[in-house]
Design an enzyme around this catalytic site. Sequence first.
Site, PDB file in Angstrom:
ATOM      1  N   GLU A 260      10.206   2.063   3.335  1.00 19.26           N
ATOM      2  CA  GLU A 260      10.493   1.936   1.907  1.00 19.26           C
ATOM      3  C   GLU A 260      11.834   2.533   1.497  1.00 19.26           C
ATOM      4  O   GLU A 260      11.921   3.177   0.447  1.00 19.26           O
ATOM      5  CB  GLU A 260       9.357   2.598   1.125  1.00 19.26           C
ATOM      6  CG  GLU A 260       9.244   4.134   1.299  1.00 19.26           C
ATOM      7  CD  GLU A 260       8.389   4.582   2.488  1.00 19.26           C
ATOM      8  OE1 GLU A 260       8.247   3.810   3.454  1.00 19.26           O
ATOM      9  OE2 GLU A 260       7.895   5.719   2.434  1.00 19.26           O
ATOM     10  N   HIS A 284       3.295  -3.180  -0.093  1.00 17.84           N
ATOM     11  CA  HIS A 284       3.144  -1.761   0.252  1.00 17.84           C
ATOM     12  C   HIS A 284       4.461  -1.003   0.080  1.00 17.84           C
ATOM     13  O   HIS A 284       4.515   0.044  -0.570  1.00 17.84           O
ATOM     14  CB  HIS A 284       2.619  -1.638   1.687  1.00 17.84           C
ATOM     15  CG  HIS A 284       2.481  -0.227   2.156  1.00 17.84           C
ATOM     16  ND1 HIS A 284       1.292   0.467   2.090  1.00 17.84           N
ATOM     17  CD2 HIS A 284       3.388   0.638   2.672  1.00 17.84           C
ATOM     18  CE1 HIS A 284       1.484   1.697   2.554  1.00 17.84           C
ATOM     19  NE2 HIS A 284       2.744   1.824   2.917  1.00 17.84           N
ATOM     20  N   GLU A 285       5.525  -1.557   0.652  1.00 23.63           N
ATOM     21  CA  GLU A 285       6.821  -0.857   0.562  1.00 23.63           C
ATOM     22  C   GLU A 285       7.312  -0.793  -0.886  1.00 23.63           C
ATOM     23  O   GLU A 285       7.892   0.210  -1.309  1.00 23.63           O
ATOM     24  CB  GLU A 285       7.870  -1.508   1.469  1.00 23.63           C
ATOM     25  CG  GLU A 285       7.467  -1.641   2.941  1.00 23.63           C
ATOM     26  CD  GLU A 285       6.810  -0.423   3.547  1.00 23.63           C
ATOM     27  OE1 GLU A 285       7.110   0.701   3.111  1.00 23.63           O
ATOM     28  OE2 GLU A 285       5.977  -0.587   4.460  1.00 23.63           O
ATOM     29  N   HIS A 288       5.766   2.004  -2.790  1.00 21.79           N
ATOM     30  CA  HIS A 288       6.403   3.311  -2.554  1.00 21.79           C
ATOM     31  C   HIS A 288       7.511   3.610  -3.565  1.00 21.79           C
ATOM     32  O   HIS A 288       7.918   4.766  -3.700  1.00 21.79           O
ATOM     33  CB  HIS A 288       7.014   3.367  -1.156  1.00 21.79           C
ATOM     34  CG  HIS A 288       6.060   3.783  -0.074  1.00 21.79           C
ATOM     35  ND1 HIS A 288       5.429   5.006  -0.068  1.00 21.79           N
ATOM     36  CD2 HIS A 288       5.662   3.149   1.055  1.00 21.79           C
ATOM     37  CE1 HIS A 288       4.675   5.104   1.035  1.00 21.79           C
ATOM     38  NE2 HIS A 288       4.797   3.985   1.731  1.00 21.79           N
ATOM     39  N   GLU A 307       1.114   8.255   1.381  1.00 20.22           N
ATOM     40  CA  GLU A 307       0.571   6.984   1.878  1.00 20.22           C
ATOM     41  C   GLU A 307      -0.785   6.620   1.264  1.00 20.22           C
ATOM     42  O   GLU A 307      -1.100   5.441   1.141  1.00 20.22           O
ATOM     43  CB  GLU A 307       0.481   7.008   3.404  1.00 20.22           C
ATOM     44  CG  GLU A 307       1.843   7.078   4.104  1.00 20.22           C
ATOM     45  CD  GLU A 307       2.738   5.862   3.865  1.00 20.22           C
ATOM     46  OE1 GLU A 307       2.278   4.857   3.284  1.00 20.22           O
ATOM     47  OE2 GLU A 307       3.924   5.928   4.260  1.00 20.22           O
ATOM     48  N   ASP A 366       5.299  12.661  13.919  1.00 21.51           N
ATOM     49  CA  ASP A 366       5.173  11.332  14.532  1.00 21.51           C
ATOM     50  C   ASP A 366       3.932  11.262  15.429  1.00 21.51           C
ATOM     51  O   ASP A 366       3.320  10.205  15.576  1.00 21.51           O
ATOM     52  CB  ASP A 366       6.402  10.990  15.385  1.00 21.51           C
ATOM     53  CG  ASP A 366       7.623  10.702  14.530  1.00 21.51           C
ATOM     54  OD1 ASP A 366       7.454  10.387  13.332  1.00 21.51           O
ATOM     55  OD2 ASP A 366       8.747  10.811  15.061  1.00 21.51           O
ATOM     56  N   TYR A 374      -3.544   7.243   4.992  1.00 19.66           N
ATOM     57  CA  TYR A 374      -3.511   5.991   4.230  1.00 19.66           C
ATOM     58  C   TYR A 374      -4.890   5.681   3.652  1.00 19.66           C
ATOM     59  O   TYR A 374      -5.062   5.530   2.445  1.00 19.66           O
ATOM     60  CB  TYR A 374      -3.114   4.810   5.131  1.00 19.66           C
ATOM     61  CG  TYR A 374      -1.691   4.773   5.604  1.00 19.66           C
ATOM     62  CD1 TYR A 374      -1.233   5.675   6.565  1.00 19.66           C
ATOM     63  CD2 TYR A 374      -0.799   3.816   5.132  1.00 19.66           C
ATOM     64  CE1 TYR A 374       0.073   5.618   7.028  1.00 19.66           C
ATOM     65  CE2 TYR A 374       0.509   3.758   5.595  1.00 19.66           C
ATOM     66  CZ  TYR A 374       0.940   4.659   6.540  1.00 19.66           C
ATOM     67  OH  TYR A 374       2.225   4.607   6.997  1.00 19.66           O
TER      68      TYR A 374
HETATM   69  N1  BES Z   1       6.667   4.894   5.269  1.00 20.47           N
HETATM   70  C1  BES Z   1       5.851   4.097   6.110  1.00 20.47           C
HETATM   71  C2  BES Z   1       6.359   4.015   7.515  1.00 20.47           C
HETATM   72  C3  BES Z   1       6.480   5.368   8.178  1.00 20.47           C
HETATM   73  C4  BES Z   1       5.491   6.324   8.067  1.00 20.47           C
HETATM   74  C5  BES Z   1       7.596   5.646   8.914  1.00 20.47           C
HETATM   75  C6  BES Z   1       5.636   7.561   8.675  1.00 20.47           C
HETATM   76  C7  BES Z   1       7.735   6.883   9.528  1.00 20.47           C
HETATM   77  C8  BES Z   1       6.760   7.844   9.414  1.00 20.47           C
HETATM   78  C9  BES Z   1       5.689   2.687   5.547  1.00 20.47           C
HETATM   79  O1  BES Z   1       5.580   2.657   4.168  1.00 20.47           O
HETATM   80  C10 BES Z   1       4.409   2.115   6.070  1.00 20.47           C
HETATM   81  O2  BES Z   1       3.375   2.670   5.814  1.00 20.47           O
HETATM   82  N2  BES Z   1       4.494   1.002   6.780  1.00 20.47           N
HETATM   83  C11 BES Z   1       3.337   0.324   7.325  1.00 20.47           C
HETATM   84  C12 BES Z   1       3.067  -0.908   6.545  1.00 20.47           C
HETATM   85  C13 BES Z   1       1.840  -0.959   5.799  1.00 20.47           C
HETATM   86  C14 BES Z   1       1.496  -2.229   5.114  1.00 20.47           C
HETATM   87  C15 BES Z   1       0.814   0.054   5.834  1.00 20.47           C
HETATM   88  C16 BES Z   1       3.683  -0.109   8.729  1.00 20.47           C
HETATM   89  O3  BES Z   1       4.787   0.146   9.173  1.00 20.47           O
HETATM   90  O4  BES Z   1       2.818  -0.681   9.383  1.00 20.47           O
HETATM   91 ZN    ZN Z   2       3.745   3.498   3.447  1.00 24.14          ZN
END
Ligand code: BES
Ligand code: ZN
Length: 588
Positions: A260, A284-285, A288, A307, A366, A374
Amino acid sequence: MRIDPHSYTDDRHAHVRSLAWEARVDFATSTLHATATLQFDAPSAGPLDLDTRGLDVATVTDDRGRTVAFVVHPVDAILGSRLALVLGEGTRAVIIAYRTAADASALQWLDPAQTAGGAHPYLFSQCQAIHARSVVPLQDTPQRRITFTAALTVPTALRGLMAAAFDGREERGDVAVERWHMPQPIAPYLFAFAVGELASRELGARSRVWAEPSVVDGAAWEFAEVDGMLAAGESLFGPYAWDRFDILVMPPSFPYGGMENPRLTFVTPTLLAGDRSQVRVIAHELAHAWSGNLVTNAHAEHFWLNEGWTRYAELRMVEVLEGPDTAALVAAICRKDLDETIARFIAEGHGGLTRLHTHLEGIDPDEAFSVVPYDKGELFLRTIEGAVGRERFDGFARRYLETFRFGAVTTEGFLEFTERELPGVLASIDAPRWIDGEGLPGNAPVAHAARLDAVIALGAALPAADTNLSTTEWNLWLERLARPQPAAFCEALDERFGFTSTGNIEVKVAWLRLALASAYDAVLPEVVRVLGAVGRMKYVVPLYSALLARPETRNLAREAFASNAAGYHPIARAVVRGRIERASAVTE
Ligand code: BES
Ligand code: ZN
């Protein structure tokens, strides 16, 4: 005192308010040659600790031209290196000249062969959770928002993009200097840029899509509905605060579905399914823009506030755009995934990661990443909604965003605010059990919808040949099947529906996971091909895990990783390597 278990930021030190960043992109050495000018909110003196990782700091001076003493402390495997400065009296800014490491954890440097066009190199950043420090020396915690200006020097044949407002490009022979500014204060994890051969198409009054030229028309079609999403978001959560909502389609190695980055969401090219089936990631993005970019978590232990709220908002948007039935289907898939993740964490002795408020001292965010913040977060918010009714909940959500606008919240801060706004609700739903308890409380709501019932009614028998399900429905049906399934069933299923050769990767990977868990080895060549073609962790990590789960395919996982690791983003590489090492430790 330190204010974030994943940052050296100390609340007794100067407060960095803005950044002026200049960087020359050097593809030959995979290095950024940069200077970062950090401006403080007030004239400051004494110690200042910054976060860095792998930065080669050459000089530090202050706004009066004085040399600033500095020490780069030894590397901590998770945090990186503390850059300790000592500021002279009345310091307003420091200027740090440095170079990034060729293996900077936020950066992926791609050879031309790793791009769609094949002719030019490509560079992109991914700073969440704690990788901004490998690009810029900063107080790398969401509690220290910054505004910034940036100037990137790139080869003239390429163009740079930043998650910021574009100010112009000036060509000087074989290089071009491009400038941006970001007027709204952002958390450092949202600092983002990319450099490559890029083209754009307009999508709406506030949005356009960027991608490599051969991909951009398909992307414009896939994301054509973005204006409607912006309208849905604003109707639910109030005015959009970031002026533009542009989208950048990344090369296949992008490790996430979407990121996002403000004004410029980064997405995986696996969203380009040709059927708009994955625009939920865009929803989703976009969500954010409110939950996260406007109001974020104070640090990773409160990640559910980021999240969880965003998943909640995403499902509310799906409900507006596609109706309650689709929203319930999506919720059911999320629930399945959540139940499995919780069961796995508990079986592996990581029950602590199933809490909403986690304890992550000494743990890499990570590594701790999962769907728990979520979906347990979303279910907690939905439980509050169920207790007070949607109308009161919507007012509560709006006041929450208003109160903490451009701020960062802890779980305690959220609970205090909720108690003030909705007195008694937390006790009525046993909030402590949600926040600090492991697993999922019994009062978690369950999604209901006719289409959901129809998918469940299909049962575990081979569906009729004319069965016509959406991506979400196939995904849910496949996920619900017990495993292992007999080889004959797998064979009949694939023959009838062609899952191994489908262009829809979401369905394909759900199928491949079932097949691997069923030891149906006819899919192995396709699994190996997918592992070499995409770097999105949502797909590659479960596929590696499935290969590692069986002794017979463990070596295949190792071989696939050995040949693909160089093409993965450093974050994905580290996560997959972790899985392989753990699998080896168990067996050897
Ligand atoms: N911000 C996250 C991606 C992220 C989280 C990057 C933690 C680094 C550390 C992004 O908003 C996200 O949740 N992406 C999901 C998509 C979604 C529809 C849940 C993904 O990448 O799958
Ligand atoms: Zn997210």
